[in-house]
Design a protein around this motif. Structure first.
Motif, short mmCIF file in Angstrom:
data_model
loop_
_atom_site.label_atom_id
_atom_site.label_comp_id
_atom_site.label_asym_id
_atom_site.label_seq_id
_atom_site.Cartn_x
_atom_site.Cartn_y
_atom_site.Cartn_z
N VAL A 181 0.85 -1.19 0.00
CA VAL A 181 0.00 0.00 0.00
C VAL A 181 0.88 1.24 0.00
N PRO A 182 0.39 2.36 -0.53
CA PRO A 182 1.18 3.60 -0.47
C PRO A 182 1.41 4.02 0.98
N MET A 183 2.61 4.55 1.23
CA MET A 183 2.94 5.03 2.57
C MET A 183 3.31 6.51 2.49
N ILE A 184 2.75 7.28 3.42
CA ILE A 184 2.94 8.73 3.47
C ILE A 184 3.65 9.08 4.76
N VAL A 185 4.63 9.97 4.68
CA VAL A 185 5.28 10.48 5.89
C VAL A 185 5.11 11.99 5.94
N PHE A 186 4.77 12.49 7.11
CA PHE A 186 4.58 13.93 7.29
C PHE A 186 5.38 14.37 8.50
N ALA A 187 6.38 15.21 8.29
CA ALA A 187 7.21 15.73 9.37
C ALA A 187 6.96 17.23 9.49
N LYS A 188 6.10 17.61 10.43
CA LYS A 188 5.74 19.01 10.57
C LYS A 188 6.95 19.86 10.98
N ASP A 189 7.12 20.98 10.31
CA ASP A 189 8.25 21.89 10.56
C ASP A 189 9.59 21.22 10.28
N GLY A 190 9.57 20.17 9.49
CA GLY A 190 10.80 19.46 9.19
C GLY A 190 11.35 19.78 7.81
N HIS A 191 11.27 21.05 7.42
CA HIS A 191 11.74 21.45 6.10
C HIS A 191 13.19 21.07 5.86
N PHE A 192 13.97 21.04 6.94
CA PHE A 192 15.40 20.72 6.83
C PHE A 192 15.63 19.25 6.49
N SER A 193 14.57 18.43 6.56
CA SER A 193 14.73 16.99 6.34
C SER A 193 14.05 16.50 5.07
N LEU A 194 13.55 17.41 4.23
CA LEU A 194 12.78 16.98 3.07
C LEU A 194 13.58 16.10 2.11
N GLN A 195 14.83 16.44 1.90
CA GLN A 195 15.65 15.62 1.01
C GLN A 195 15.80 14.21 1.56
N GLU A 196 16.09 14.11 2.86
CA GLU A 196 16.26 12.80 3.48
C GLU A 196 14.94 12.02 3.51
N LEU A 197 13.85 12.72 3.78
CA LEU A 197 12.55 12.04 3.82
C LEU A 197 12.17 11.49 2.45
N SER A 198 12.55 12.19 1.40
CA SER A 198 12.22 11.72 0.06
C SER A 198 12.97 10.44 -0.29
N GLN A 199 13.99 10.10 0.50
CA GLN A 199 14.79 8.90 0.26
C GLN A 199 14.63 7.88 1.39
N ALA A 200 13.57 8.06 2.21
CA ALA A 200 13.39 7.23 3.40
C ALA A 200 12.51 6.01 3.17
N GLY A 201 12.03 5.82 1.94
CA GLY A 201 11.25 4.63 1.64
C GLY A 201 9.76 4.84 1.55
N TYR A 202 9.32 6.09 1.55
CA TYR A 202 7.89 6.40 1.47
C TYR A 202 7.51 6.79 0.04
N ASP A 203 6.22 6.63 -0.27
CA ASP A 203 5.72 6.98 -1.59
C ASP A 203 5.34 8.45 -1.68
N VAL A 204 4.96 9.01 -0.55
CA VAL A 204 4.48 10.40 -0.50
C VAL A 204 5.12 11.09 0.69
N VAL A 205 5.52 12.35 0.49
CA VAL A 205 6.03 13.17 1.58
C VAL A 205 5.08 14.35 1.77
N GLY A 206 4.53 14.47 2.97
CA GLY A 206 3.67 15.60 3.29
C GLY A 206 4.50 16.84 3.56
N VAL A 207 3.97 17.99 3.16
CA VAL A 207 4.67 19.27 3.30
C VAL A 207 3.78 20.23 4.07
N ASP A 208 4.32 20.87 5.11
CA ASP A 208 3.50 21.83 5.85
C ASP A 208 3.52 23.18 5.14
N TRP A 209 2.76 24.13 5.69
CA TRP A 209 2.52 25.39 4.98
C TRP A 209 3.69 26.37 5.08
#
Length: 346
Positions: free
Chosen positions: A233-261
């Motif tokens: 199944v698709p897996m989504i990760v959302f790290a609030k206020d974690g803008h500094f980790s977006l590159q790493e999260l995109s390579q963490a094994g998830y299909d979708v990365v949530g982005v805060d405002w």
């Protein structure tokens, strides 16, 4: 554009759908966590947004703190204050109070019952999303005893008790992995992991303590599904206020990365390499805006993200006093954009 994922503990206030009359009627006089343990009530509360809004998915009504509860911690939802643990983990010796991940797995049967019932009631109308809190976020609540603006007690553990912190995070990781696999077995068709307190860590602590757990959850859940002969199944990760980790999260094994405002869509695309699906990121407070203003903001957001590999959503959960009309405007605006794009391609 799923039903906005709102866990009451995330907002520190019991009543995140309090402006929705049907939600208030269903919850009237009921303890929040008792509601979470009632599969029929959870099913009804999951279906309510779909009756009012033209949403593309549903997320099961529950709370991230059912996991610490299953591990033996006593939590209650206090009106005006939010979730409170009667006996937080104040020192490493308190880890002995926790039950095993195996025991926690058995204790969470009511969430799985709610998923089965809801999946049956949906009857294929829209996909059903399951979720859990990420290990670091759960640790924050368990050590702080409730909500906090600084998470200083939890971060104190990382500095003073790094080994014990890793031990606690491993217990939580083991529990969350089994919990998410069981959710798919019960009918969840996608999974979301909420790292709601990523921002208080900063890059260094996040990479040392939070990110390894997030990677471990993704890898082990996917392996667990294969071993149990369950569908991927698709897996989504959302790290609030974690803008500094977006590159790493995109390579963490998830299909979708949530982005805060707080992150510009163009920057999010750049940091994630443009090859992963992004979800977000309208400021939840934009729902208070006049209809015309909100429509412009939605159009701008979609234009900046682009329409490929993108899920339109809020940049966090709905606030307690958010007007239902604002959410309706948001949903209608996204669908209007979709219809316009389809017309252009036909």
């Amino acid at each position: 554009m799923p039903s906005s994922p709102v866990a009451e503990s995330e907002l520190g206030n019991a009543g995140n759908h309090s402006t929705f009359s049907e939600f208030r009627m269903k919850r009237a006089g009921q303890d929040f966590f008792e509601t979470c343990r009632n599969p029929a009530a959870c099913c009804e509360l999951t279906l309510q947004p779909l009756r009012r809004f033209d949403l593309d998915a549903a997320i099961i009504f529950s709370d991230i703190l059912v996991v610490p509860q299953a591990l033996g911690m006593d939590a209650e939802m206090i009106p005006g204050k939010g979730p409170t643990f009667k006996q937080p983990l104040e020192e490493p010796s308190h880890l002995q109070r926790l039950l095993s991940p195996h025991a926690a797995r058995s204790a969470l049967f009511y969430v799985h019952d709610a998923l089965r019932l809801t999946r049956h009631q949906l009857d294929g109308l829209v996909p059903l999303i399951g979720f859990a809190g990420a290990p670091w976020t759960l640790m924050c609540y368990m050590v702080e005893g409730g909500g906090s603006t600084t998470m200083s007690r939890a971060k104190r553990w990382l500095y003073q008790y790094p080994e014990e912190s890793h031990n606690l995070l491993k217990i939580l990781t083991d529990t969350v992995v089994e919990y998410l696999v069981d959710q798919v077995s019960a009918g969840a068709q996608a999974l979301q992991l909420f790292e709601s307190h990523a921002g208080c860590l900063g890059p260094s602590l996040f990479m040392e303590f939070a990110l390894p757990c997030l990677k471990d959850v993704a890898r082990r859940v996917q392996n667990g599904l294969r071993q149990a002969d369950l569908p991927a199944v698709p897996m989504i990760v959302f790290a609030k206020d974690g803008h500094f980790s977006l590159q790493e999260l995109s390579q963490a094994g998830y299909d979708v990365v949530g982005v805060d405002w707080t992150v510009r869509p163009e920057l999010a695309r750049e940091l994630t390499g443009g090859k992963i699906t992004l979800q977000g990121n309208l400021d939840p407070c934009a729902l208070y805006a006049p209809k015309e203003v909100l429509e412009k903001k939605v159009n701008k957001m979609v234009s900046e993200f682009g329409t490929q590999r993108y899920i339109a959503n809020l940049g966090h959960g709905i606030y307690p006093d958010a007007p239902p009309e604002g959410l309706g405007t948001f949903v209608d605006a996204v669908h209007a954009i979709s219809r316009s794009l389809n017309a252009c391609t036909n």
